[in-house]
Write an enzyme that holds these catalytic residues in place. Structure first.
Site, PDB file in Angstrom:
ATOM      1  N   LYS A 116       0.819  -1.218   0.000  1.00 42.23           N
ATOM      2  CA  LYS A 116       0.000   0.000   0.000  1.00 42.23           C
ATOM      3  C   LYS A 116       0.851   1.266   0.000  1.00 42.23           C
ATOM      4  O   LYS A 116       0.405   2.307  -0.485  1.00 42.23           O
ATOM      5  CB  LYS A 116      -0.926  -0.006   1.219  1.00 42.23           C
ATOM      6  CG  LYS A 116      -1.983  -1.087   1.146  1.00 42.23           C
ATOM      7  CD  LYS A 116      -3.037  -0.787   2.169  1.00 42.23           C
ATOM      8  CE  LYS A 116      -4.025  -1.897   2.303  1.00 42.23           C
ATOM      9  NZ  LYS A 116      -5.047  -1.565   3.308  1.00 42.23           N
ATOM     10  N   GLU A 200      -1.262   7.575   8.278  1.00 40.21           N
ATOM     11  CA  GLU A 200      -2.154   8.469   7.525  1.00 40.21           C
ATOM     12  C   GLU A 200      -2.899   9.353   8.513  1.00 40.21           C
ATOM     13  O   GLU A 200      -3.086   8.979   9.666  1.00 40.21           O
ATOM     14  CB  GLU A 200      -3.236   7.635   6.810  1.00 40.21           C
ATOM     15  CG  GLU A 200      -2.937   7.262   5.408  1.00 40.21           C
ATOM     16  CD  GLU A 200      -4.062   6.432   4.772  1.00 40.21           C
ATOM     17  OE1 GLU A 200      -3.772   5.874   3.724  1.00 40.21           O
ATOM     18  OE2 GLU A 200      -5.194   6.340   5.309  1.00 40.21           O
ATOM     19  N   HIS A 235     -14.258  -1.853  10.533  1.00 38.09           N
ATOM     20  CA  HIS A 235     -13.653  -1.519   9.229  1.00 38.09           C
ATOM     21  C   HIS A 235     -13.948  -2.564   8.163  1.00 38.09           C
ATOM     22  O   HIS A 235     -13.237  -2.641   7.165  1.00 38.09           O
ATOM     23  CB  HIS A 235     -12.139  -1.310   9.346  1.00 38.09           C
ATOM     24  CG  HIS A 235     -11.765  -0.278  10.362  1.00 38.09           C
ATOM     25  ND1 HIS A 235     -12.201   1.019  10.278  1.00 38.09           N
ATOM     26  CD2 HIS A 235     -11.022  -0.355  11.480  1.00 38.09           C
ATOM     27  CE1 HIS A 235     -11.739   1.701  11.311  1.00 38.09           C
ATOM     28  NE2 HIS A 235     -11.020   0.887  12.056  1.00 38.09           N
ATOM     29  N   ARG A 291      -8.745  -7.320  -7.970  1.00 37.63           N
ATOM     30  CA  ARG A 291      -9.490  -8.580  -8.046  1.00 37.63           C
ATOM     31  C   ARG A 291     -10.976  -8.265  -8.167  1.00 37.63           C
ATOM     32  O   ARG A 291     -11.377  -7.111  -8.070  1.00 37.63           O
ATOM     33  CB  ARG A 291      -9.280  -9.377  -6.757  1.00 37.63           C
ATOM     34  CG  ARG A 291      -9.616  -8.528  -5.550  1.00 37.63           C
ATOM     35  CD  ARG A 291      -9.627  -9.286  -4.269  1.00 37.63           C
ATOM     36  NE  ARG A 291      -9.400  -8.443  -3.129  1.00 37.63           N
ATOM     37  CZ  ARG A 291     -10.302  -7.696  -2.504  1.00 37.63           C
ATOM     38  NH1 ARG A 291     -11.553  -7.703  -2.920  1.00 37.63           N
ATOM     39  NH2 ARG A 291     -10.001  -6.951  -1.475  1.00 37.63           N
TER      40      ARG A 291
HETATM   41  P1  ADP Z   1      -8.265  -2.789   4.350  1.00 38.91           P
HETATM   42  O1  ADP Z   1      -7.487  -3.023   3.094  1.00 38.91           O
HETATM   43  O2  ADP Z   1      -7.661  -3.457   5.567  1.00 38.91           O
HETATM   44  O3  ADP Z   1      -9.721  -3.073   4.180  1.00 38.91           O
HETATM   45  P2  ADP Z   1      -8.566   0.070   3.878  1.00 38.91           P
HETATM   46  O4  ADP Z   1      -7.409   0.976   3.707  1.00 38.91           O
HETATM   47  O5  ADP Z   1      -9.316  -0.330   2.631  1.00 38.91           O
HETATM   48  O6  ADP Z   1      -8.098  -1.236   4.674  1.00 38.91           O
HETATM   49  O7  ADP Z   1      -9.599   0.708   4.897  1.00 38.91           O
HETATM   50  C1  ADP Z   1     -10.733   0.032   5.371  1.00 38.91           C
HETATM   51  C2  ADP Z   1     -11.627   1.005   6.136  1.00 38.91           C
HETATM   52  O8  ADP Z   1     -10.918   1.562   7.240  1.00 38.91           O
HETATM   53  C3  ADP Z   1     -12.094   2.209   5.337  1.00 38.91           C
HETATM   54  O9  ADP Z   1     -13.239   1.928   4.563  1.00 38.91           O
HETATM   55  C4  ADP Z   1     -12.379   3.204   6.447  1.00 38.91           C
HETATM   56  O10 ADP Z   1     -13.597   2.921   7.095  1.00 38.91           O
HETATM   57  C5  ADP Z   1     -11.276   2.935   7.442  1.00 38.91           C
HETATM   58  N1  ADP Z   1     -10.095   3.801   7.181  1.00 38.91           N
HETATM   59  C6  ADP Z   1      -8.975   3.490   6.490  1.00 38.91           C
HETATM   60  N2  ADP Z   1      -8.116   4.519   6.459  1.00 38.91           N
HETATM   61  C7  ADP Z   1      -8.702   5.527   7.150  1.00 38.91           C
HETATM   62  C8  ADP Z   1      -8.327   6.880   7.478  1.00 38.91           C
HETATM   63  N3  ADP Z   1      -7.157   7.396   7.107  1.00 38.91           N
HETATM   64  N4  ADP Z   1      -9.202   7.611   8.207  1.00 38.91           N
HETATM   65  C9  ADP Z   1     -10.394   7.102   8.611  1.00 38.91           C
HETATM   66  N5  ADP Z   1     -10.796   5.859   8.345  1.00 38.91           N
HETATM   67  C10 ADP Z   1      -9.985   5.077   7.621  1.00 38.91           C
END
Ligand code: ADP
Length: 490
Positions: A116, A200, A235, A291
């Protein structure tokens, strides 16, 4: 076209892929673990091979066993579904080395987007807005402090090789940063085999909006609009819909073209998703999922495009069957993930044997399920039983249909989160489309609502449950009569 495709997955997505193959006249091969003996996907396939014991590490993640089966069965391609080996560059490379087509992006692209931090860096270079943060993995607490100070607390520490919402840690202040970093690295190492994490800015209650893309071998890349996946627990997505109530057509076009540019930049081929967080009318790149995704059916329902068929065509070397100007978003689609979990007991997974099963049907309903009446939900894998998807001419019609379909959906023998979905569908904020990733935490009365819904007397669900139970009684009587008949003949 390919003659035979091995599906390196299980459950509903294996059935979904095989359905596309059947429509395309392609024969299918299932691989299954001991825990999945006799399950729906293994029966659906034209041939099925046992590849190992229940633990995924010794079956669905066993690259050698899967490739050996593909060679022995004469499959010319492998579809990996989602999860397991779907985004594993080693698996994609191993398929290609044996002359078997891997249905998905190249190993090189999987490598890039699977990291990532590298993906963030590529997006920044392509001019894509990303969530404020650093484009590097961090191990040193001093460096972490510098980054966090620069973007401002709260921050989120995220595993670079992560997925499924695992290991993400919110850090409110400087005092807790060093310990949080240590523990996040250790969780990432245990869960993903890579300790790398990055930092982040933590956005408050953003919406999760993602763009479906398709790219072929001739360099055509298009998008199929967005999916909103803001209804999440821990999440993890629970309810998805398309279109999103947050986007204007201008924003949709802007996000779509950013996603297409990003895909072009990395030479993307296949189906994929560019995920964004959306907050205060701005969108920020989150990650690329290289995917087919769990929630792809909502896009299929509003565009009429079969994404799995496109995936297969792309890897066979065909151009996309549609161009960007052919894409029309029609009506509204919603998906509820039906999980085997106890909604009244903290939503812990509740695997077990299904006793009675009656899926909903009728106008605008689609059920993508990996189980049937004699199935069970294994404790070894994800507890998702099925996906219930509805389509309506507008969002109100979709919600009404989903309410009706959830009432019709009878699954006995195990506990499911159907009552929870029913409570969300009756929720005022949901109806108004006021969504955010903290929706479930904020709507604290959902559990109370859920109880009221299940206690409603003489409900449709109750009456249909009796039909399912009756069918079982009739079958038991018929079986007893058959035995008696046989005894009579002796
Ligand atoms: P994963 O690949 O583990 O699913 P993601 O980066 O796609 O992780 O994030 C999954 C969820 O986590 C997002 O949809 C959001 O709800 C929360 N999330 C991720 N990054 C942030 C952020 N910087 N601030 C707030 N919520 C976040």
């Amino acid at each position: 076209m390919f003659e035979k495709i091995l599906v390196a997955n299980r459950g509903e997505i294996a059935v979904r892929v095989m359905r596309a193959c059947r429509e395309m006249g392609i024969r299918t091969v299932a691989v299954y673990s001991e825990a999945d003996r006799g399950s729906l996907f293994a029966r659906y396939a034209d041939e099925a091979h046992l590849i190992g014991p229940a633990p995924a590490s010794r079956s669905y993640l066993d690259i050698d066993a899967i490739i050996r089966t593909a060679i022995e069965s004469g499959a010319d391609a492998i579809h990996p579904g989602y999860g397991f080996l779907a985004e594993n560059p080693r698996f994609a490379a191993a398929c290609e080395a044996e002359g078997i087509r891997f249905i998905g992006p190249s190993a090189g692209v999987l490598e890039l987007v699977g990291d990532k931090v590298a993906a963030r860096r590529a997006m920044v270079e392509a001019g894509v807005p990303v969530v404020p943060g650093a484009n590097e993995s961090v191990a040193d607490p001093d460096r972490a402090r510098e980054i966090a100070r620069a973007i401002g607390f709260p921050v989120m520490i995220k595993p670079a090789g992560g997925g499924g919402g695992i290991g993400m840690t919110i850090v409110e202040d400087e005092a807790s940063l060093s310990n949080a970093l240590k523990s996040a690295r250790s969780i990432a190492d245990t869960a993903f085999g890579i300790a790398d994490v990055y930092i982040e800015k933590y956005l408050h209650n953003p919406r999760h909006i993602e763009i479906q893309i398709l790219g072929d071998s001739e360099g055509n890349i298009i998008h199929l609009g967005e999916r909103e996946c803001s209804i999440q627990r821990r999440h993890q997505k629970l309810i998805e819909e398309s279109p999103s109530t947050a986007l204007t057509s201008e924003l949709r076009a802007a996000m779509g073209s950013v996603a297409v540019d990003a895909a072009r930049r990395v030479g993307y081929q296949g189906a994929g998703t560019v995920e964004f967080l959306f907050s205060e009318q701005k969108f920020y790149f989150l990650e690329v999922n290289a995917r087919i995704q769990v929630e792809h059916p909502v896009t299929e329902m509003v565009t009429g495009i079969d994404i799995v068929k496109e995936q297969i065509g792309i890897d066979f070397g065909l151009p996309l069957s549609v161009r960007q100007h052919d894409i029309r978003i029609s009506g509204s689609a919603i998906e509820c993930r039906i999980n085997a979990e106890d909604p009244f007991g903290g939503f812990v997974p509740a695997p077990g044997r299904i006793r009675g099963y009656h899926p909903p049907a009728g106008p605008g309903i689609r059920v993508d399920s990996g189980v049937c009446s004699s199935g069970s939900v294994s404790p070894y894998y994800d507890p998702m039983v099925a996906k219930l998807i509805v389509w309506g001419r507008d969002r109100d019609e979709s919600i009404g249909r989903m309410q009706r379909a959830l009432q019709e959906y009878i699954i006995t023998g195990i506990r499911t989160n159907i009552p929870f979905h029913r409570a969300v569908m009756e929720n005022r904020r949901f109806a108004a489309g006021e969504l955010g990733t903290h929706f479930i935490e904020e709507e604290t009365h959902l559990v109370e609502e859920m109880k009221k819904i299940t206690e409603r007397e003489n409900s449709l669900t109750e009456r249909l449950s009796k039909v399912v139970e009756d069918k079982k009684r009739v079958a038991a009587i018929a079986a007893a009569a058959a035995v008696a008949g046989m005894q009579g003949r002796e």
